[in-house]
Design a protein around this motif. Structure first.
Motif, PDB file in Angstrom:
ATOM      1  N   LEU A 340       0.900  -1.193   0.003  1.00  0.00           N
ATOM      2  CA  LEU A 340       0.054  -0.142  -0.149  1.00  0.00           C
ATOM      3  C   LEU A 340       0.951   1.217  -0.127  1.00  0.00           C
ATOM      4  CD1 LEU A 340      -2.941  -0.191   2.364  1.00  0.00           C
ATOM      5  CD2 LEU A 340      -2.973  -0.966   0.042  1.00  0.00           C
ATOM      6  N   THR A 341       0.342   2.258  -0.740  1.00  0.00           N
ATOM      7  CA  THR A 341       1.249   3.383  -0.910  1.00  0.00           C
ATOM      8  C   THR A 341       1.265   4.143   0.627  1.00  0.00           C
ATOM      9  OG1 THR A 341       0.779   3.735  -3.057  1.00  0.00           O
ATOM     10  CG2 THR A 341       1.495   5.557  -1.952  1.00  0.00           C
ATOM     11  N   ALA A 342       0.032   4.316   1.066  1.00  0.00           N
ATOM     12  CA  ALA A 342      -0.191   4.563   2.452  1.00  0.00           C
ATOM     13  C   ALA A 342       0.308   3.756   3.550  1.00  0.00           C
ATOM     14  CB  ALA A 342      -1.297   5.136   2.768  1.00  0.00           C
ATOM     15  N   THR A 343       1.258   4.168   4.387  1.00  0.00           N
ATOM     16  CA  THR A 343       1.390   3.381   5.652  1.00  0.00           C
ATOM     17  C   THR A 343       0.728   3.919   6.819  1.00  0.00           C
ATOM     18  OG1 THR A 343       3.267   4.978   6.264  1.00  0.00           O
ATOM     19  CG2 THR A 343       3.763   3.209   4.797  1.00  0.00           C
ATOM     20  N   ILE A 344       0.361   2.998   7.885  1.00  0.00           N
ATOM     21  CA  ILE A 344      -0.168   3.263   9.034  1.00  0.00           C
ATOM     22  C   ILE A 344       0.888   3.780  10.217  1.00  0.00           C
ATOM     23  CG2 ILE A 344      -1.772   2.568  11.092  1.00  0.00           C
ATOM     24  CD1 ILE A 344      -3.135   0.875   8.853  1.00  0.00           C
ATOM     25  N   LEU A 345       0.673   5.153  10.587  1.00  0.00           N
ATOM     26  CA  LEU A 345       1.996   5.607  11.314  1.00  0.00           C
ATOM     27  C   LEU A 345       1.717   5.067  12.900  1.00  0.00           C
ATOM     28  CD1 LEU A 345       1.699   9.342  10.441  1.00  0.00           C
ATOM     29  CD2 LEU A 345       3.202   7.670   9.502  1.00  0.00           C
ATOM     30  N   LYS A 346       2.960   4.862  13.328  1.00  0.00           N
ATOM     31  CA  LYS A 346       2.806   4.665  14.859  1.00  0.00           C
ATOM     32  C   LYS A 346       2.502   5.807  15.679  1.00  0.00           C
ATOM     33  CE  LYS A 346       5.871   3.148  18.581  1.00  0.00           C
ATOM     34  NZ  LYS A 346       7.025   2.741  19.096  1.00  0.00           N
ATOM     35  N   SER A 347       1.437   5.500  16.460  1.00  0.00           N
ATOM     36  CA  SER A 347       0.743   6.796  17.132  1.00  0.00           C
ATOM     37  C   SER A 347       0.434   6.502  18.375  1.00  0.00           C
ATOM     38  CB  SER A 347      -0.356   7.310  16.188  1.00  0.00           C
ATOM     39  OG  SER A 347      -1.199   8.178  17.026  1.00  0.00           O
ATOM     40  N   TYR A 361     -11.823   6.223  15.437  1.00  0.00           N
ATOM     41  CA  TYR A 361     -12.989   6.595  14.875  1.00  0.00           C
ATOM     42  C   TYR A 361     -14.194   6.738  15.968  1.00  0.00           C
ATOM     43  CZ  TYR A 361     -11.270   5.227  10.405  1.00  0.00           C
ATOM     44  OH  TYR A 361     -10.555   4.897   9.156  1.00  0.00           O
ATOM     45  N   GLU A 362     -13.837   6.109  17.203  1.00  0.00           N
ATOM     46  CA  GLU A 362     -14.930   6.396  18.419  1.00  0.00           C
ATOM     47  C   GLU A 362     -14.536   7.377  19.411  1.00  0.00           C
ATOM     48  OE1 GLU A 362     -15.707   2.141  19.852  1.00  0.00           O
ATOM     49  OE2 GLU A 362     -14.024   1.579  18.538  1.00  0.00           O
ATOM     50  N   LEU A 377      -5.137   9.654  12.226  1.00  0.00           N
ATOM     51  CA  LEU A 377      -6.166   9.245  11.404  1.00  0.00           C
ATOM     52  C   LEU A 377      -5.967   9.333   9.914  1.00  0.00           C
ATOM     53  CD1 LEU A 377      -8.996   8.180  12.296  1.00  0.00           C
ATOM     54  CD2 LEU A 377      -9.885  10.341  12.342  1.00  0.00           C
ATOM     55  N   GLU A 378      -5.437  10.377   9.588  1.00  0.00           N
ATOM     56  CA  GLU A 378      -5.134  10.526   7.952  1.00  0.00           C
ATOM     57  C   GLU A 378      -4.363   9.366   7.638  1.00  0.00           C
ATOM     58  OE1 GLU A 378      -2.807  14.147   6.854  1.00  0.00           O
ATOM     59  OE2 GLU A 378      -4.573  15.239   7.761  1.00  0.00           O
ATOM     60  N   SER A 379      -3.555   8.885   8.233  1.00  0.00           N
ATOM     61  CA  SER A 379      -2.696   7.721   7.641  1.00  0.00           C
ATOM     62  C   SER A 379      -3.631   6.511   7.460  1.00  0.00           C
ATOM     63  CB  SER A 379      -1.523   7.404   8.461  1.00  0.00           C
ATOM     64  OG  SER A 379      -1.627   6.879   9.752  1.00  0.00           O
ATOM     65  N   VAL A 380      -4.319   6.317   8.749  1.00  0.00           N
ATOM     66  CA  VAL A 380      -5.322   5.229   8.793  1.00  0.00           C
ATOM     67  C   VAL A 380      -6.502   5.110   7.671  1.00  0.00           C
ATOM     68  CG1 VAL A 380      -6.960   3.821   9.908  1.00  0.00           C
ATOM     69  CG2 VAL A 380      -5.139   4.745  11.124  1.00  0.00           C
ATOM     70  N   ASN A 381      -6.752   6.497   7.391  1.00  0.00           N
ATOM     71  CA  ASN A 381      -7.965   6.781   6.225  1.00  0.00           C
ATOM     72  C   ASN A 381      -7.341   6.406   4.936  1.00  0.00           C
ATOM     73  OD1 ASN A 381     -10.051   7.251   7.703  1.00  0.00           O
ATOM     74  ND2 ASN A 381      -9.709   9.443   8.100  1.00  0.00           N
TER      75      ASN A 381
END
Ligand SMILES: Nc1ncnc2c1ncn2[C@@H]1O[C@H](COP(=O)(O)OP(=O)(O)OP(=O)(O)O)[C@@H](O)[C@H]1O
Ligand SMILES: [Mg+2]
Length: 398
Positions: A340-347, A361-362, A377-381
């Protein structure tokens, strides 16, 4: 000294287990009273308008005209909607603007087959459960009918989705109930349950899933049962509820057992989560080799191993960490657009939200530091959006 030194290991471990379990139960009862039902927050009219794809002013006018569900209005005049109301509004919009129905109600149409995504990697802690949870919620928030299946005996996904495996489940209430070999098998229709999240249903997990790992070798040895191929059972169970969903997301356990193989065979697409660290990637190479060996056996036995897409999802990514960047570059080099181009950031926002059994989201935007929340959230979206694009492509949508 007490008699620890004379107790045998089994007795000692049993004592530890019961002490720990008692303590955990007390703690849990304090934090999450058994009868407390998890609920989903409401969404501001601005959020609702954005989710539906109309302007806030339009929503306001609808409610003033008494059309569609009526929002809750706070003393300060702020209007808010539940997710169920947002879905009602989507239906309302699709009815009054049939030409744009697909953009308001994106659910699959005749000819578009159910999408089943298995989230897998036998590396423990590679964020499979987090990825599954965020994807399932993202899809439900976007108006799809989603079924999440918890295939992990540890049941973390179930507890994130409001089901406490120790309190809430009876025998056969997990996927095991629908894939077991004996006469107690029941339809998955009787096992799925609604969650507090409108549009997101759950097949919970717990320890009984392990039975499948134990029973399958026996069933394989039993010639009379050779027709009941283990790798078809998850798929057959899912087909019993096929009409009710657009997308099924399966959280796999961190091992390459019969459950995982069943999920991979039932899946139309695979998501392989990767924590970009040398040790994890080294064990992933083993995972890929073993998976390919096992799958080729399954394929020779007649298993269907066509997948619409296989994507590597980089998770817990720290983009400013040089060794991580090298590994991400390596993966992109080797696997090209399968990453995937986007990665999910460690946060810390994701980790902290997880502690209270919630996703980003909750929680409401003001609950954690804004910049952290927005970035995570941007990275997850972005990652979820790419997966959704893959699903649309599989459906033949442009
Ligand atoms: N993007 C992230 N940022 C920070 N923490 C994260 C992130 N993703 C996951 N975590 C945390 O990392 C831990 C492991 O994540 P998770 O449970 O999703 O992994 P898993 O692969 O499902 O683990 P297991 O193999 O045990 O099933 C959790 O505590 C989770 O809250
Ligand atoms: Mg997990």
């Amino acid at each position: 000294m007490d008699n620890i030194s004379v107790s045998t290991t089994d007795v000692r471990i049993e004592r530890h287990a019961s002490q720990l379990s008692r303590q955990l139960k007390l703690l849990r009862e304090k934090l999450f009273p058994p009868l407390s039902q998890k609920t989903l927050r409401t969404f501001t009219s601005g959020e609702a308008a954005q989710m539906i794809g109309v302007s806030d002013g339009y929503l306001r006018q609808l409610s003033l005209d008494g059309k569609g569900p009526q929002p809750d209005i706070a003393i300060n005049g702020r209007r808010s909607y539940t997710l169920a109301q947002i879905n009602e509004l989507r239906n309302h919009m699709a009815r009054i603007k049939p030409k744009d129905a697909l953009s308001y109600l994106p659910q699959r149409r005749p000819g578009e087959k159910l999408q089943t995504l298995a989230v897998t990697n036998f590396k423990g802690g590679s964020a499979k459960t987090t990825t599954t949870l965020y994807l399932a919620q993202y899809l439900a928030l976007n108006g799809y009918r989603v079924l999440a299946i918890d295939l992990d005996p540890q049941a973390s996904l179930s507890s994130m989705l409001g089901v406490q495996p120790e309190f809430d489940l009876a025998d056969g209430d997990t996927l095991y109930g629908a894939i077991r070999y004996d006469s107690s098998r029941r339809s998955l229709k009787d096992i799925v349950r609604k969650t507090y999240f409108d549009g997101l249903d759950l097949v919970p997990g717990n320890l009984e899933l392990m039975e499948f790992e134990h029973e399958t070798p026996r069933a394989l040895g039993d010639r009379q049962r050779s027709g009941e191929l283990f790798f078809r059972r998850v798929g057959v169970a899912i087909s019993e509820v096929e009409a009710d969903y657009d997308i099924v997301v399966i959280d796999c356990p961190p091992q390459l057992g019969y459950l995982t193989l069943g999920a991979v065979c039932a899946a139309t697409s695979l998501l392989i989560t990767v924590h970009p660290q040398m040790v994890d990637v080294a064990s992933m190479s083993q995972f890929l080799l073993m998976t390919s060996d096992l799958l080729s056996v399954v394929r020779k036995a007649g298993g269907d191993l066509q997948h619409d897409f296989i994507k590597y999802v980089v998770t817990r990514h720290e983009p400013f960490d040089a060794p991580q960047s090298q590994i991400v570059a390596l993966l992109r080099n080797l696997f090209g657009e399968d990453v995937l181009t986007a990665t999910i950031l460690k946060s810390t926002a994701i980790a902290d939200a997880g502690l209270t059994k919630q996703s980003l989201y909750e929680i409401e935007r003001g609950q954690v530091r804004r910049s952290t929340y927005d970035r995570a959230l941007e990275s997850v979206n972005a990652a979820n959006g790419e997966v959704l694009a893959g699903i649309h492509k599989a459906w033949g949508r442009s």
